[in-house]
Write an enzyme that holds these catalytic residues in place. Structure first.
Site, PDB file in Angstrom:
ATOM      1  N   SER A 163     -12.616  -6.849  -0.036  1.00  0.00           N
ATOM      2  CA  SER A 163     -12.203  -8.234  -0.168  1.00  0.00           C
ATOM      3  C   SER A 163     -12.865  -9.181   1.123  1.00  0.00           C
ATOM      4  CB  SER A 163     -10.724  -8.414   0.255  1.00  0.00           C
ATOM      5  OG  SER A 163     -10.265  -9.646   0.302  1.00  0.00           O
ATOM      6  N   HIS A 166     -14.317  -8.104  -4.031  1.00  0.00           N
ATOM      7  CA  HIS A 166     -13.012  -8.533  -4.427  1.00  0.00           C
ATOM      8  C   HIS A 166     -12.818 -10.042  -3.817  1.00  0.00           C
ATOM      9  CE1 HIS A 166      -8.811  -8.123  -5.387  1.00  0.00           C
ATOM     10  NE2 HIS A 166      -8.599  -8.611  -4.215  1.00  0.00           N
ATOM     11  N   ASP A 187     -10.344 -13.278  -3.338  1.00  0.00           N
ATOM     12  CA  ASP A 187      -8.983 -13.616  -3.441  1.00  0.00           C
ATOM     13  C   ASP A 187      -8.958 -15.054  -3.292  1.00  0.00           C
ATOM     14  OD1 ASP A 187      -7.488 -11.046  -3.285  1.00  0.00           O
ATOM     15  OD2 ASP A 187      -8.505 -10.837  -1.028  1.00  0.00           O
ATOM     16  N   MET A 245      -6.186 -18.098  -3.300  1.00  0.00           N
ATOM     17  CA  MET A 245      -4.919 -18.434  -3.018  1.00  0.00           C
ATOM     18  C   MET A 245      -4.572 -20.036  -3.074  1.00  0.00           C
ATOM     19  SD  MET A 245      -4.215 -15.827   0.116  1.00  0.00           S
ATOM     20  CE  MET A 245      -4.746 -14.088   0.094  1.00  0.00           C
ATOM     21  N   HIS A 275      -9.345 -12.166  -8.015  1.00  0.00           N
ATOM     22  CA  HIS A 275      -7.969 -11.945  -7.955  1.00  0.00           C
ATOM     23  C   HIS A 275      -7.277 -13.360  -7.691  1.00  0.00           C
ATOM     24  CE1 HIS A 275      -4.350  -9.924  -5.416  1.00  0.00           C
ATOM     25  NE2 HIS A 275      -3.988 -10.646  -6.555  1.00  0.00           N
ATOM     26  N   MET A 299      -4.328 -15.377  -7.235  1.00  0.00           N
ATOM     27  CA  MET A 299      -3.081 -15.679  -6.611  1.00  0.00           C
ATOM     28  C   MET A 299      -2.620 -17.067  -6.939  1.00  0.00           C
ATOM     29  SD  MET A 299      -3.657 -12.973  -3.560  1.00  0.00           S
ATOM     30  CE  MET A 299      -5.029 -13.295  -3.686  1.00  0.00           C
ATOM     31  N   MET A 327      -0.335  -4.208  -6.055  1.00  0.00           N
ATOM     32  CA  MET A 327      -0.346  -4.757  -4.537  1.00  0.00           C
ATOM     33  C   MET A 327       0.417  -3.655  -3.991  1.00  0.00           C
ATOM     34  SD  MET A 327      -1.923  -7.558  -4.741  1.00  0.00           S
ATOM     35  CE  MET A 327      -1.945  -7.919  -2.931  1.00  0.00           C
ATOM     36  N   ASP A 368      -4.504  -2.723  -3.840  1.00  0.00           N
ATOM     37  CA  ASP A 368      -4.811  -3.951  -2.788  1.00  0.00           C
ATOM     38  C   ASP A 368      -3.654  -4.081  -1.700  1.00  0.00           C
ATOM     39  OD1 ASP A 368      -5.816  -6.306  -1.868  1.00  0.00           O
ATOM     40  OD2 ASP A 368      -5.841  -7.432  -3.770  1.00  0.00           O
TER      41      ASP A 368
HETATM   42  C1  DX5 Z   1      -3.726  -9.933  -0.128  1.00  0.00           C
HETATM   43  C2  DX5 Z   1      -5.228  -9.737  -0.832  1.00  0.00           C
HETATM   44  C3  DX5 Z   1      -5.886  -8.746  -0.272  1.00  0.00           C
HETATM   45  C4  DX5 Z   1      -6.350  -8.439   0.979  1.00  0.00           C
HETATM   46  C5  DX5 Z   1      -6.577  -7.169   1.333  1.00  0.00           C
HETATM   47  O1  DX5 Z   1      -3.180 -11.032  -0.897  1.00  0.00           O
HETATM   48  O2  DX5 Z   1      -4.928  -9.986  -2.182  1.00  0.00           O
HETATM   49  O3  DX5 Z   1      -7.317  -8.479  -1.241  1.00  0.00           O
HETATM   50  O4  DX5 Z   1      -7.281  -9.463   1.702  1.00  0.00           O
HETATM   51  O5  DX5 Z   1      -6.828  -7.245   2.970  1.00  0.00           O
HETATM   52  P1  DX5 Z   1      -6.327  -5.895   3.586  1.00  0.00           P
HETATM   53  O6  DX5 Z   1      -7.100  -4.912   3.070  1.00  0.00           O
HETATM   54  O7  DX5 Z   1      -6.821  -6.340   5.180  1.00  0.00           O
HETATM   55  O8  DX5 Z   1      -5.029  -5.905   3.499  1.00  0.00           O
HETATM   56 ZN    ZN Z   2      -6.767  -9.373  -3.792  1.00  0.00          ZN
END
Ligand code: DX5
Ligand code: ZN
Length: 287
Positions: A31, A56, A58, A60, A89, A91, A160, A202
């Site tokens: 990620s 990956h 992310d 947000m 991903h 969110m 998750m 994840d």
């Molecule tokens: C959390 C993200 C993850 C996160 C994983 O909301 O979706 O992808 O970055 O990070 P680690 O591996 O540090 O938990």
């Molecule tokens: Zn993620």
């Protein structure tokens, strides 16, 4: 708009997901949430060189989750730096408007949280219509019944193992039972003629728990802080070969070899770095 080649090729041994001699795939998806954003191109090239199966990514929105990260422009910016698929991903809430934008920006897989979409089936169709693989993400407290009427339309289920929003959180142990449950559903689905569905996990994945997570049934492992927090020593080049190898080895050690082997279903890298061409044509029908 079908930009991607769908035909699944064999993954090269020892890279991008294949574990030599194991007969099972281990896909590590670093990620980039934990990467150095000021050097993102360099960081994604380094993880690809270290054998990452996916990037990956992310997303947000400070609405669905209490944090704000990166969008399609950043996806487009890193696309030319790697050939491996970009695993977006989402969110975010609402979801749909971002799908064409991420597809255009070079995303290969788009996953979203079902409670963030008013019409889950429509959103899944939208992702595939835009030439990407589609997945649902289930939070720790989100029931697996979301899969009851969607499994035949999914390329990935993402469980998750932390509450979404931040990197560096602790793995929630109850995820292991949920993984076993979903693993069984996917295996039954495959055994009865269903399409391949990857099972990704994840949050809080580390070298010391990835074997147990693999044993519970995951085949694709997001790891943010575990990868980017453990670079090789400067004299070893400062990449991520060491930690990526340890993650792959540990995951392969945990994999259940008694599981029925399924045909290779890896991704073909869709981005041609030599030509910059991301506009491939779909060569087979999607379900
Ligand atoms: C959390 C993200 C993850 C996160 C994983 O909301 O979706 O992808 O970055 O990070 P680690 O591996 O540090 O938990
Ligand atoms: Zn993620």
């Amino acid at each position: 708009m079908n930009r991607h080649v769908w035909n699944p090729p064999a993954a090269p041994e020892g890279a991008h997901g294949a574990t030599p001699g194991s007969g099972v795939d281990v896909r590590i998806a670093p990620s980039i949430l934990s990467a150095d954003f000021a050097r993102l191109g360099e960081e994604v090239r380094a993880i690809e060189a270290a054998g990452a199966a996916l990037v990956h990514f992310d997303v947000m929105d400070n609405h669905y989750v209490p944090n704000l990260t990166i969008g399609p422009l950043v996806c487009e910016a890193i696309r030319p730096h790697v050939s491996i698929p970009i695993d977006v991903h989402l969110m975010v809430e609402p979801v749909d408007a971002l799908i064409p934008m991420f597809a255009k920006a070079g995303a290969d897989i788009i996953t979203f949280h079902p409670e963030a979409s008013r019409h889950v089936d429509r959103t899944l169709a939208l992702i595939r219509e835009h030439g990407c693989k589609a997945g649902l993400v289930l939070n720790p407290a989100t029931p697996t019944h979301w899969l009851d009427h969607t499994l035949d339309k999914l390329d990935m289920v993402l469980l998750m193992s932390v509450n979404p929003g931040f990197g560096g959180q602790r793995f929630i142990p109850g995820t292991l039972a949920k993984l076993r449950d979903v693993r069984e559903r996917i295996d039954v689905h495959r055994a009865t003629g269903g399409q391949p569905v990857w099972l990704e996990v994840d949050g809080g994945v580390k070298t010391d728990n990835i074997a147990a997570i693999a044993r519970a049934g995951a085949d694709t492992f997001v790891a943010g802080s575990a990868v980017f927090g453990a670079p090789d020593a400067p004299e070893a080049g400062g990449g991520y070969h060491g930690v990526m190898q340890r993650l792959r080895d540990q995951a392969a050690a945990g994999m259940r070899h008694d599981r029925p082997q399924i045909p290779e279903d890896d991704f073909k890298p869709i981005y041609d770095k030599t030509t910059g061409d991301a506009s491939c044509h779909s060569t087979s029908a999607r379900p």
